[in-house]
Design a protein around this motif. Structure first.
Motif, short mmCIF file in Angstrom:
data_model
loop_
_atom_site.label_atom_id
_atom_site.label_comp_id
_atom_site.label_asym_id
_atom_site.label_seq_id
_atom_site.Cartn_x
_atom_site.Cartn_y
_atom_site.Cartn_z
N ALA A 47 0.43 -1.41 -0.21
CA ALA A 47 0.13 -0.20 -0.12
C ALA A 47 0.63 1.62 -0.04
N ALA A 48 0.85 1.99 -0.20
CA ALA A 48 1.21 3.68 -1.34
C ALA A 48 0.21 4.63 -0.24
N LEU A 51 5.65 6.60 0.58
CA LEU A 51 6.21 5.38 1.00
C LEU A 51 5.33 4.01 0.93
N LEU A 52 6.15 3.59 0.91
CA LEU A 52 5.24 1.72 -0.08
C LEU A 52 5.49 1.07 1.98
N VAL A 53 4.17 0.87 1.76
CA VAL A 53 4.26 -0.07 3.33
C VAL A 53 4.11 -1.66 2.61
N VAL A 54 5.27 -2.65 3.06
CA VAL A 54 4.82 -3.72 2.65
C VAL A 54 4.75 -5.33 3.29
N VAL A 55 3.88 -6.33 2.99
CA VAL A 55 3.93 -7.41 3.55
C VAL A 55 4.20 -8.56 2.59
N ALA A 56 5.91 -9.05 3.61
CA ALA A 56 6.22 -9.90 2.44
C ALA A 56 5.84 -11.14 2.37
N LYS A 57 6.17 -11.29 1.44
CA LYS A 57 5.44 -13.41 1.21
C LYS A 57 5.79 -14.51 2.08
N PRO A 58 5.35 -15.17 2.49
CA PRO A 58 6.06 -15.84 3.45
C PRO A 58 7.17 -16.52 3.40
N ASP A 113 9.74 6.80 -1.05
CA ASP A 113 11.28 7.65 -0.88
C ASP A 113 11.79 6.52 0.31
N GLY A 114 10.59 5.55 0.79
CA GLY A 114 10.53 4.87 2.00
C GLY A 114 9.81 3.49 1.85
N VAL A 115 9.93 2.27 2.44
CA VAL A 115 10.11 0.97 2.51
C VAL A 115 9.77 0.93 4.04
N ALA A 116 8.47 0.28 4.58
CA ALA A 116 8.37 -0.36 5.46
C ALA A 116 7.38 -1.12 5.43
#
Ligand code: ADP
Length: 550
Positions: free
Chosen positions: A472-473, A486-493, A517-520
């Motif tokens: 989600a941005a 800011l990019l909010v990320v859930v990584a694959k298992p 600019d950022g990734v969380a």
């Protein structure tokens, strides 16, 4: 008086006409439901109509008068379908409530709609026990089950049993002739800001929507289809499928509360489902399960995905790996809900595959019955050049003109001096062929140095990275540019990806200044009751976030 009156029959467009048609012409076509109780129940359009008449009788016996609201808190299933027809068909107003809302919101909505009866599935008994005292207008609570499944004791002494109510009636009931403009059902918006608001559908708008949505360039539903609506009947009438399914006489398959990947896959296969519809998050779960277990569909051919932007990567996986055509659709509660769907026109059939794909990734073209425009902040329409982005406004026979209880406060706006357009709150472009593309919800737009960055574009790119499960941005405050993404990320298992690697993935796919600019990295992204990313909550969560270099 018209100069010369048409001399055709004035047949009102009624919801009861849909179920009568389905019963007469597709009476033995099955309606299959995975029940809350755990088993699979089978009925057909003929029996659904017969039982809907008994439902109508039972509701009248409870004292319901025309226009009274009958609320449901229920999954997709045949009893819910009977209420759709039994309540609306008899002149009552079906009020489907989203059980995923906060309990206080549910009570608020039920009171606002002044519901007089509440019918609910077993799953929601604890919820209703908790809420009952808050429900100021509800006179009858009906548990949608049989006597054998009624709780031995409940905090609700007056609890009625649905099957007993239906069983006590004889079905000798004729669907009444109603004014096609009378209210048939109500659905509340999720109310991401402020209180939810009710969209009041009419018989006419519902039947028109059923006609329009079944068209070949829309959902393309027919009597040979087996339709499994994953989209809930408790939010915007499962995108109208209970009605369009009756209109074409398709077999319907209801998953009840069993929405995990395994249960869905097994139901798709067992019932030979050909068509489905749902929000992108639903497919995430199903596809992960199928990939992990090396499974393929044998009959499932096409699906409508909407409610939020369908990531192109998901579209590609469904098409290339699973042979499922994805029809990207846009709509909203206030539109019953369908507005646009993306299907190619004949001239586009000659385009190279990638160009076609880019069109199919858009939200698409309007169904006849809906008009759209994009406008600037002064109400001037913008060109359909595929570049100019503006506020998307619509009008049509299944678009609201005011909200429940707010008839005097028109939300409508004027376009080039022409009044009567509903402002959707979405920002979009439209190309010369009428393909609309949502770039954002106006409140989710990221404004960097006065320029807009589409959060959907950023999310779509991130979701194409093999290590990303969901992204989600959001806008983050920036001292120089006002806002930066800011990019909010859930990584694959089991997958790992670094910030730099992920941002590197954006290069060449988007202008440099639009790259986040950022990734969380987070364990989970919050979703609304209708399965959308809760941007408001995310923005709150990352309020003071320090972007690199600030
Ligand atoms: P709620 O009002 O509960 O948020 P709706 O179902 O009415 O839910 O949501 C409508 C909104 O969802 C639209 O205004 C739009 O912002 C978003 N939406 C729906 N379909 C799409 C789509 N295909 N792509 C992008 N956004 C979409």
């Amino acid at each position: 008086m018209p100069a010369l009156a048409g001399q055709m029959m004035a047949m009102p467009l009624l919801i009861s006409s849909l179920i009568r048609h389905a019963a007469r012409h597709s009476g033995d076509t099955e309606i299959v439901s995975k029940r809350v109780e755990g088993d699979v129940h089978r009925t057909n359009w003929g029996e659904v109509e017969a039982r809907s008449r008994r439902v109508a009788q039972a509701l009248a016996r409870l004292g319901c008068q025309p226009g009274d609201r009958v609320a449901t808190l229920a999954w997709n299933g045949y009893r819910h379908l009977e209420l759709y027809y039994g309540a609306s068909g008899s002149g009552l107003v079906l009020h489907t409530i989203n059980p995923r809302l906060f309990p206080e919101q549910i009570a608020w909505i039920a009171n606002d709609a002044a519901d007089s009866v509440l019918c609910f599935d077993l799953t929601f008994l604890p919820l209703v026990e908790k809420l009952a005292a808050e429900l100021k207008t509800v006179k009858h609570l009906v548990l949608m089950t049989d006597r054998a499944h009624m709780p031995a004791s409940s905090a609700l002494p007056q609890l009625l049993c649905y099957e007993e109510l239906v069983g006590a009636e004889n079905g000798e009931y004729a669907w009444p002739p109603l004014d096609e403009n009378s209210a048939s059902s109500i659905c509340y918006t999720s109310g991401t800001t402020g209180h939810p608001k009710g969209a009041v559908y009419s018989h006419r708008s519902t039947v028109l929507h059923a006609f329009g949505s079944a068209l070949p360039d829309a959902m393309d539903c027919c009597a040979r289809d087996v339709i499994l609506p994953v989209v809930p009947m408790f939010h915007v009438n499962a995108w109208g499928l209970p009605y369009s399914g009756a209109l074409v006489g398709a077999k319907l398959v209801f998953p009840g509360p069993h929405l995990d990947g395994k249960s869905l896959f097994e139901l798709f296969e067992a019932e030979k489902v050909t068509f489905s519809a749902g929000v992108p998050t639903v497919w995430l779960g199903l596809l992960t399960y199928m990939k992990t277990n090396g499974l393929k569909f044998s009959t499932f051919k096409r699906t409508v995905i909407g409610g939020s932007a369908c990531p192109p990567a998901m579209m590609k996986t469904l098409q290339d790996d699973f042979g499922v055509e994805v029809i990207h659709a846009w709509g909203m509660t206030e539109l019953s809900p369908l507005g646009t769907l993306s299907k190619l026109t004949s001239k586009q059939e000659a385009l190279p595959k990638e160009a076609q794909q880019r069109l199919l990734e858009k939200q698409g073209r309007v169904i006849f019955g809906i008009d759209m425009a994009i406008i600037d902040d002064d109400g001037r329409s913008l060109p359909w050049d595929g570049q100019s982005a503006g506020n998307l406004v619509v009008r049509g026979g299944w678009v609201i003109d005011s909200y429940f209880g707010h008839a005097g406060e028109s939300p409508l706006v004027t376009v080039d001096g022409d009044p009567g357009w509903f402002p959707t709150g979405d920002v979009a472009t439209i190309d010369a062929d009428g393909f609309m593309q949502i770039t954002d919800r106006s409140k989710d737009v990221i404004k960097s140095g006065g320029e807009w960055i589409s959060s959907i574009d950023l999310e779509n790119i991130a979701m194409a990275h093999p290590a990303v499960h969901e992204a989600a941005a959001i806008a983050c405050k920036h001292p120089k540019w006002d806002e930066r993404p800011l990019l909010v990320v859930v990584a694959k298992p089991g997958a790992t990806v670094s910030r730099d690697e992920l941002l590197g993935f954006f290069e060449g796919k988007i202008a440099k200044w639009q790259i986040p600019d950022g990734v969380a990295f987070v364990a989970e992204i919050p979703h609304t009751a209708t399965g959308k990313v809760q941007k408001l909550k995310l923005r709150d969560q990352f309020k003071g976030y320090q972007l690199p270099g600030t």
